[in-house]
Design a protein around this motif. Structure first.
Motif, PDB file in Angstrom:
ATOM      1  N   ARG A 183       4.240  12.773  -2.814  1.00 29.56           N
ATOM      2  CA  ARG A 183       2.820  12.625  -3.128  1.00 29.56           C
ATOM      3  C   ARG A 183       2.578  12.588  -4.629  1.00 29.56           C
ATOM      4  NH1 ARG A 183      -1.415  17.411  -2.313  1.00 29.56           N
ATOM      5  NH2 ARG A 183      -0.482  17.922  -4.317  1.00 29.56           N
TER       6      ARG A 183
ATOM      7  N   ASN B  20      -0.071   8.900  -1.668  1.00 34.47           N
ATOM      8  CA  ASN B  20      -1.187   9.825  -1.470  1.00 34.47           C
ATOM      9  C   ASN B  20      -1.852   9.662  -0.116  1.00 34.47           C
ATOM     10  OD1 ASN B  20      -2.039   7.342  -2.200  1.00 34.47           O
ATOM     11  ND2 ASN B  20      -3.430   8.001  -3.808  1.00 34.47           N
ATOM     12  N   LEU B  21      -1.502   8.615   0.643  1.00 32.22           N
ATOM     13  CA  LEU B  21      -2.142   8.419   1.948  1.00 32.22           C
ATOM     14  C   LEU B  21      -1.116   8.585   3.057  1.00 32.22           C
ATOM     15  CD1 LEU B  21      -4.661   7.546   3.563  1.00 32.22           C
ATOM     16  CD2 LEU B  21      -3.957   5.207   3.249  1.00 32.22           C
ATOM     17  N   LEU B  22      -1.328   9.582   3.900  1.00 33.06           N
ATOM     18  CA  LEU B  22      -0.489   9.759   5.084  1.00 33.06           C
ATOM     19  C   LEU B  22      -1.156   8.988   6.210  1.00 33.06           C
ATOM     20  CD1 LEU B  22       1.827  11.192   6.643  1.00 33.06           C
ATOM     21  CD2 LEU B  22       0.219  13.011   7.095  1.00 33.06           C
TER      22      LEU B  22
ATOM     23  N   SER C 242       1.623   5.528   2.720  1.00 37.09           N
ATOM     24  CA  SER C 242       1.366   4.395   1.838  1.00 37.09           C
ATOM     25  C   SER C 242       0.750   4.901   0.555  1.00 37.09           C
ATOM     26  CB  SER C 242       0.489   3.334   2.506  1.00 37.09           C
ATOM     27  OG  SER C 242      -0.633   3.908   3.068  1.00 37.09           O
ATOM     28  N   SER C 243       0.891   4.085  -0.460  1.00 35.88           N
ATOM     29  CA  SER C 243       0.415   4.467  -1.783  1.00 35.88           C
ATOM     30  C   SER C 243      -0.864   3.709  -2.076  1.00 35.88           C
ATOM     31  CB  SER C 243       1.485   4.123  -2.807  1.00 35.88           C
ATOM     32  OG  SER C 243       0.922   4.100  -4.075  1.00 35.88           O
ATOM     33  N   LEU C 244      -1.889   4.421  -2.502  1.00 36.70           N
ATOM     34  CA  LEU C 244      -3.193   3.819  -2.725  1.00 36.70           C
ATOM     35  C   LEU C 244      -3.615   4.187  -4.144  1.00 36.70           C
ATOM     36  CD1 LEU C 244      -5.926   4.094  -0.010  1.00 36.70           C
ATOM     37  CD2 LEU C 244      -6.502   3.987  -2.399  1.00 36.70           C
TER      38      LEU C 244
ATOM     39  N   LEU D 172      -5.535   5.104  -7.236  1.00 39.67           N
ATOM     40  CA  LEU D 172      -6.936   5.488  -7.417  1.00 39.67           C
ATOM     41  C   LEU D 172      -7.421   5.238  -8.844  1.00 39.67           C
ATOM     42  CD1 LEU D 172      -7.257   8.795  -5.405  1.00 39.67           C
ATOM     43  CD2 LEU D 172      -8.338   6.626  -4.941  1.00 39.67           C
TER      44      LEU D 172
ATOM     45  N   GLY E 298     -10.403   1.867 -10.660  1.00 39.54           N
ATOM     46  CA  GLY E 298     -11.854   1.738 -10.680  1.00 39.54           C
ATOM     47  C   GLY E 298     -12.326   1.002  -9.448  1.00 39.54           C
ATOM     48  N   THR E 299     -13.180  -0.005  -9.633  1.00 37.45           N
ATOM     49  CA  THR E 299     -13.704  -0.739  -8.485  1.00 37.45           C
ATOM     50  C   THR E 299     -12.991  -2.067  -8.289  1.00 37.45           C
ATOM     51  OG1 THR E 299     -15.396  -1.703  -9.875  1.00 37.45           O
ATOM     52  CG2 THR E 299     -15.993   0.298  -8.685  1.00 37.45           C
ATOM     53  N   ALA E 300     -11.844  -2.247  -8.976  1.00 38.35           N
ATOM     54  CA  ALA E 300     -11.116  -3.511  -8.811  1.00 38.35           C
ATOM     55  C   ALA E 300     -10.471  -3.571  -7.432  1.00 38.35           C
ATOM     56  CB  ALA E 300     -10.051  -3.634  -9.892  1.00 38.35           C
ATOM     57  N   LEU E 301     -10.254  -4.795  -6.949  1.00 33.78           N
ATOM     58  CA  LEU E 301      -9.630  -4.970  -5.634  1.00 33.78           C
ATOM     59  C   LEU E 301      -8.168  -4.550  -5.709  1.00 33.78           C
ATOM     60  CD1 LEU E 301      -9.794  -6.132  -2.731  1.00 33.78           C
ATOM     61  CD2 LEU E 301      -9.012  -8.279  -3.684  1.00 33.78           C
ATOM     62  N   ILE E 302      -7.759  -3.695  -4.787  1.00 34.04           N
ATOM     63  CA  ILE E 302      -6.363  -3.251  -4.735  1.00 34.04           C
ATOM     64  C   ILE E 302      -5.615  -4.189  -3.798  1.00 34.04           C
ATOM     65  CG2 ILE E 302      -4.848  -1.308  -4.213  1.00 34.04           C
ATOM     66  CD1 ILE E 302      -7.296   0.498  -4.566  1.00 34.04           C
ATOM     67  N   ILE E 303      -4.591  -4.857  -4.307  1.00 36.44           N
ATOM     68  CA  ILE E 303      -3.832  -5.738  -3.408  1.00 36.44           C
ATOM     69  C   ILE E 303      -2.377  -5.323  -3.303  1.00 36.44           C
ATOM     70  CG2 ILE E 303      -5.235  -7.848  -3.426  1.00 36.44           C
ATOM     71  CD1 ILE E 303      -3.317  -8.796  -5.693  1.00 36.44           C
TER      72      ILE E 303
ATOM     73  N   THR F 255       0.600  -2.340  -2.751  1.00 37.47           N
ATOM     74  CA  THR F 255       0.842  -1.004  -2.241  1.00 37.47           C
ATOM     75  C   THR F 255       2.323  -0.926  -1.958  1.00 37.47           C
ATOM     76  OG1 THR F 255       0.297   0.579  -0.521  1.00 37.47           O
ATOM     77  CG2 THR F 255       0.433  -1.696   0.143  1.00 37.47           C
TER      78      THR F 255
END
Lengths: 177, 404
Positions: free
Chosen positions: A45, A53-55, A76-78, A80, A83-88, A90
């Protein structure tokens, strides 16, 4: 980050605690010793390279042929910090923790990922794995007085519950477990 | 584990003993009362029972009790071939049957190494997005009704009925479709369906403004839901919340973009997120990122994007096969997969393990509602009793999927 790199990082950090790794096939994962699992979980983590950080899910597994039970933790890894940008992007990885079938105990990771609390209760309820240091380990889906753990492969279907008869087609359907 | 490490874990945890500590310090509370909300309460959206420990109007603790609809669908999945288990998946999340079929089908196809023909993929995308709209319409309508606005409910259900007619034309069922199946779709679209669907989209798109005028920007509604049950981005990830909940908290994360499946990478669409008050197209005051209002409004914005996707898919609907050749008695290799797709409620995952026969050794489903509901205790602490329906409604749970 590809699964090979994640396995290398884990093996370098924890040595023998990583019992085996599998990078090919549909589900790359590492098998981690049960007694070192909370430590590995915290590293997964918090390590800046990994940041799982995401189980996503805890899938319990009955390995009847080996007389073992197992839990599969999908992570999976997310990021943070975008900011508000699109996450593509992981990276995904899974960890498997194997335990004895007669005395199934695995240390809880509910304090590392709070979402594990309900997943572990479900694994306890349906597969009968005890999670050490779990904040509230009781049945979640079945009634509190239910006997047995339905997802075990040698589970005996009850023929009645509080006077309510179970399916009369039991003999016909003959579940193969 | 060393001591320092243990402390860092504990620090990141909510303090579960906070109420007991207050009591020991001699804080004067009014007498506590246990209120049993549900399992048959209109605003729990199914058979959810929440035990509330209240101090006057304030909630000290809300403990959800689930399992009233438990059927052990996973065990059933371990006794049936994948194509036979498809009808059970749409009984899980009965408001989004198409998406549930899709999730299991995608998982099994990945395990068995099956290819879905392009036409099958395109029809799947159309159906999944139509079902997303239908599911969000139920969510919006019921949420309005929970908050005391009855009229939007009728409007939402009027439009949903048209989507159900489209589904009925394609597969004959109105709720539990089993239409998206292993290897593609069960049968081809009937004649004239594409035109009928276009007509519906032209009719539906302006209606979204109606919902906004009726409900979204209604002053009373904003007062009732804005700044209620706010969840921070960190909490969202720690509790494994997904779907509209993660996006309402300001994280632009959607599996259709992150790990595309069924050809979602070909379509051009945006991922809406929750915004603070005063942003373009948002109320000037009374809301904040991650509150119940934003969770509601993200669903409205998602419906617009779904319409965009369906239009593109209809325009470039390829000819050819709609299903792979061999879909029954397919031997599943001795391997395992875990696949997640974006359901209207969040990430629906299936873990499937084969053992060389045609029947999977293990099927496990990760329901988004199950994970989303687990934050109830955390988010309902120290809120008002009357805000519980606002919070539970905005999480939008379907109990069939929580209990499986």
């Amino acid at each position: 980050m590809v699964p090979e790199e994640i396995c290398l990082i884990l093996e370098k950090q924890f040595g023998d605690a990583v019992q085996s790794t599998k990078v090919e096939g549909g589900h790359p994962h590492a098998v981690v010793a049960a007694d070192r699992w909370p430590e590995v979980a915290l590293f997964l983590r918090d390590d800046p390279r990994l940041r799982f950080n995401l189980l996503n899910c805890i899938s319990s597994l009955d390995l009847l042929a080996d007389n073992k039970l197992a839990c599969v933790y999908d992570l999976s890894s997310l990021p943070l910090d975008r900011g508000t940008a699109l996450i593509i992007e992981t990276h995904l990885f899974a960890v498997r923790v194997v335990t004895d079938r007669d005395e199934p105990t695995i240390p809880s990771v509910a304090r590392v990922w709070p979402t594990a609390e309900w997943h572990e209760r479900e694994a306890y309820d349906l597969m009968g794995i005890r999670f050490e240091n779990h904040p509230d380990l009781r049945r979640i889906l079945c009634p509190d007085d239910w006997v047995g753990h339905p997802l075990r492969k040698d589970y005996e279907f009850p023929l009645e519950y509080h006077g309510i008869p179970a399916t009369t087609e039991y003999e016909l359907t003959n579940p193969r477990h | 584990m060393n001591k320092a490490m243990g402390e860092t874990i504990l620090e990141s945890q909510p303090d579960l003993l906070i109420d007991i500590d207050r009591r020991e310090q001699g804080d004067l509370d009014t007498e506590e009362m246990l209120v049993n909300m549900g399992p048959q309460h209109p605003s729990t959206h199914g058979v959810l029972r929440i035990v509330l420990r209240t101090d006057g109007e304030m909630i000290q603790e809300a403990i959800p009790h689930i399992g009233y609809l438990h059927r052990c669908a996973e065990k059933i999945g371990e006794n049936l071939q994948p194509y036979q288990f498809i009808p059970y998946t749409d009984r899980m999340d009965y408001l989004a049957g198409m998406n549930n079929n899709q999730a299991y089908a995608v998982a099994v196809e990945k395990l068995a190494g099956m290819e879905v023909p392009p036409r099958g993929q395109a029809i799947r995308v159309i159906m999944a997005e139509l079902n997303r709209i239908a599911s969000h319409l139920v969510s919006l309508g019921c949420y309005g009704m929970d908050m005391g606005a009855f009229t939007p409910f009728l409007y939402c259900f009027r439009e949903r009925e048209m989507i159900l007619d489209l589904f009925e034309a394609a597969c004959g069922a109105r709720l539990t479709y089993s239409y998206l199946t292993i290897g593609g779709v069960f049968q081809d679209l009937p004649e004239g369906w594409v035109e009928q669907c276009r007509e519906f989209l032209d009719y539906f798109e302006p209606k979204i403004d109606d919902y906004n005028n009726l409900l979204s920007f209604n002053h009373i509604f904003i007062k009732r839901t804005g700044r209620i049950g706010t969840i921070s981005p960190e909490d969202v990830v720690r509790w494994g919340l997904t779907g509209p909940l993660i996006r309402a908290s300001g994280i632009r994360w959607d599996l259709r973009k992150v790990t595309p499946y069924d050809g979602y990478e070909q379509y051009d669409f945006e991922i809406p997120i929750g915004e603070p008050a005063g942003s373009d197209g948002f109320p000037a005051a009374g809301i904040e990122v991650g509150d119940s209002w934003n969770r509601y409004f993200v669903r409205v914005l998602e419906m617009e994007q779904s319409v965009r996707i369906i239009r593109q898919a209809l325009d470039r609907l390829p000819e050819g096969d709609f299903r792979a050749k061999k879909v029954t008695n397919v031997k599943l290799p001795d391997d395992e997969v875990y696949v997640e797709i974006e359901n209207p409620r969040g990430q629906l995952g299936f873990y499937v393990r084969g053992d060389g026969s045609a029947i999977p050794y293990r099927v496990k489903s990760r329901g988004p509602s199950f994970c989303n509901l687990s934050i109830t205790t955390h988010v309902c602490r120290n809120c008002l009793l009357a805000d519980i329906p606002a919070i539970i409604g905005s999480i939008d749970v379907v109990m069939g999927e929580v209990d499986r």
